[in-house]
Motif scaffolding. Structure first.
Motif, PDB file in Angstrom:
ATOM      1  N   GLY A  37       0.781  -1.128   0.198  1.00 52.31           N
ATOM      2  CA  GLY A  37      -0.676   0.006   0.024  1.00 52.31           C
ATOM      3  C   GLY A  37       1.021   1.208  -0.146  1.00 52.31           C
ATOM      4  N   LEU A  38       2.103   1.211   0.915  1.00 56.50           N
ATOM      5  CA  LEU A  38       2.416   2.486   0.522  1.00 56.50           C
ATOM      6  C   LEU A  38       3.480   2.700  -0.551  1.00 56.50           C
ATOM      7  CD1 LEU A  38       4.292   4.487   2.469  1.00 56.50           C
ATOM      8  CD2 LEU A  38       5.950   2.258   2.718  1.00 56.50           C
ATOM      9  N   MET A  39       3.626   1.636  -1.579  1.00 54.78           N
ATOM     10  CA  MET A  39       3.939   1.334  -2.897  1.00 54.78           C
ATOM     11  C   MET A  39       3.465   2.211  -3.627  1.00 54.78           C
ATOM     12  SD  MET A  39       7.119  -1.573  -3.201  1.00 54.78           S
ATOM     13  CE  MET A  39       5.692  -2.775  -2.633  1.00 54.78           C
ATOM     14  N   SER A  40       2.282   1.800  -3.635  1.00 56.66           N
ATOM     15  CA  SER A  40       0.912   1.559  -4.727  1.00 56.66           C
ATOM     16  C   SER A  40       0.653   3.727  -4.208  1.00 56.66           C
ATOM     17  CB  SER A  40      -0.430   0.705  -4.730  1.00 56.66           C
ATOM     18  OG  SER A  40      -0.516   1.272  -3.052  1.00 56.66           O
ATOM     19  N   GLN A  41       0.645   3.347  -2.360  1.00 57.00           N
ATOM     20  CA  GLN A  41       0.048   4.806  -2.717  1.00 57.00           C
ATOM     21  C   GLN A  41       0.509   6.305  -2.759  1.00 57.00           C
ATOM     22  OE1 GLN A  41      -3.448   5.689  -2.498  1.00 57.00           O
ATOM     23  NE2 GLN A  41      -4.190   3.482  -2.894  1.00 57.00           N
ATOM     24  N   LYS A  61      -2.786   7.609   5.353  1.00 58.47           N
ATOM     25  CA  LYS A  61      -2.956   7.107   5.921  1.00 58.47           C
ATOM     26  C   LYS A  61      -2.303   5.397   5.945  1.00 58.47           C
ATOM     27  CE  LYS A  61      -7.501   3.882   6.510  1.00 58.47           C
ATOM     28  NZ  LYS A  61      -8.664   3.466   5.294  1.00 58.47           N
ATOM     29  N   VAL A  62      -1.411   5.527   4.853  1.00 49.32           N
ATOM     30  CA  VAL A  62      -0.727   4.046   4.338  1.00 49.32           C
ATOM     31  C   VAL A  62       0.322   4.314   5.252  1.00 49.32           C
ATOM     32  CG1 VAL A  62       0.186   2.464   3.142  1.00 49.32           C
ATOM     33  CG2 VAL A  62      -1.722   3.472   2.327  1.00 49.32           C
ATOM     34  N   VAL A  63       0.901   5.287   5.299  1.00 45.82           N
ATOM     35  CA  VAL A  63       2.322   6.034   5.919  1.00 45.82           C
ATOM     36  C   VAL A  63       1.982   5.860   7.479  1.00 45.82           C
ATOM     37  CG1 VAL A  63       3.553   8.114   6.336  1.00 45.82           C
ATOM     38  CG2 VAL A  63       3.288   8.324   3.964  1.00 45.82           C
ATOM     39  N   LYS A  64       0.854   6.257   7.918  1.00 53.04           N
ATOM     40  CA  LYS A  64       0.778   6.174   9.367  1.00 53.04           C
ATOM     41  C   LYS A  64       0.856   4.554   9.760  1.00 53.04           C
ATOM     42  CE  LYS A  64      -1.193  10.579   9.828  1.00 53.04           C
ATOM     43  NZ  LYS A  64      -2.604  11.551  10.018  1.00 53.04           N
ATOM     44  N   SER A  65       0.531   3.877   9.515  1.00 52.17           N
ATOM     45  CA  SER A  65      -0.115   2.483   9.302  1.00 52.17           C
ATOM     46  C   SER A  65       2.135   1.862   9.822  1.00 52.17           C
ATOM     47  CB  SER A  65      -0.712   1.750   8.874  1.00 52.17           C
ATOM     48  OG  SER A  65      -0.372   1.794   7.261  1.00 52.17           O
ATOM     49  N   VAL A  66       2.765   2.464   8.949  1.00 52.72           N
ATOM     50  CA  VAL A  66       3.611   1.272   8.906  1.00 52.72           C
ATOM     51  C   VAL A  66       5.227   2.149   9.156  1.00 52.72           C
ATOM     52  CG1 VAL A  66       5.678   1.685   6.845  1.00 52.72           C
ATOM     53  CG2 VAL A  66       3.714   1.348   6.336  1.00 52.72           C
ATOM     54  N   ASP A  67       5.745   1.155  10.110  1.00 55.17           N
ATOM     55  CA  ASP A  67       6.478   1.269   9.949  1.00 55.17           C
ATOM     56  C   ASP A  67       7.692   1.871   9.622  1.00 55.17           C
ATOM     57  OD1 ASP A  67       8.859   2.047  12.381  1.00 55.17           O
ATOM     58  OD2 ASP A  67       8.854  -0.220  12.749  1.00 55.17           O
ATOM     59  N   VAL A  68       8.080   2.991   9.933  1.00 48.90           N
ATOM     60  CA  VAL A  68       8.513   3.957   9.082  1.00 48.90           C
ATOM     61  C   VAL A  68      10.335   4.309   9.249  1.00 48.90           C
ATOM     62  CG1 VAL A  68       9.762   6.353   7.593  1.00 48.90           C
ATOM     63  CG2 VAL A  68       6.732   6.030   7.869  1.00 48.90           C
TER      64      VAL A  68
END
Length: 111
Positions: A37-41, A61-68
């Motif tokens: 999702g990070l890549m696609s969005q 939304k995806v960035v907030k769900s990923v351990d950046v």
């Protein structure tokens, strides 16, 4: 002209997705979140070409769900040839995921 730009954006996304996906098993085993999702969005907002742009709500939304910070520690050098690390940091911070000064994101050191 717009069609050419859209094709180049799609090509850049496919190449970046392939490069990151090649290391995706290692990253997904160590980092939480939806890397696909990070890549696609968000790919369009972090590619080297073009100006910095505010990311979409879907991207944030995806960035907030990923351990950046974890993902930053596992970015392959091949991906950095296509991704602007400065833009990637901008996107994370715009989305409310601050990254600490001096932290490494790929080979990029956050100022």
């Amino acid at each position: 002209m717009a069609a050419i730009g859209n094709r180049l954006t799609l090509l850049a996304f496919v190449v970046v997705a392939g490069v990151i996906s090649s290391g995706n098993n290692m990253v997904s085993g160590q980092c939480r979140g939806d890397l696909n999702g990070l890549m696609s969005q968000c790919a369009v907002y972090v590619q080297k070409s073009g100006p910095k742009a505010e990311p979409s709500g879907e991207c944030c939304k995806v960035v907030k769900s990923v351990d950046v910070p974890c993902v930053c520690g596992h970015i392959p050098k091949e991906a950095e040839q296509m991704i602007s690390m400065d833009k990637a940091v901008y996107v994370a911070e715009f989305c409310g995921v601050p990254l600490h000064r001096g932290m490494k994101c790929g080979s990029y050191t956050i100022p």
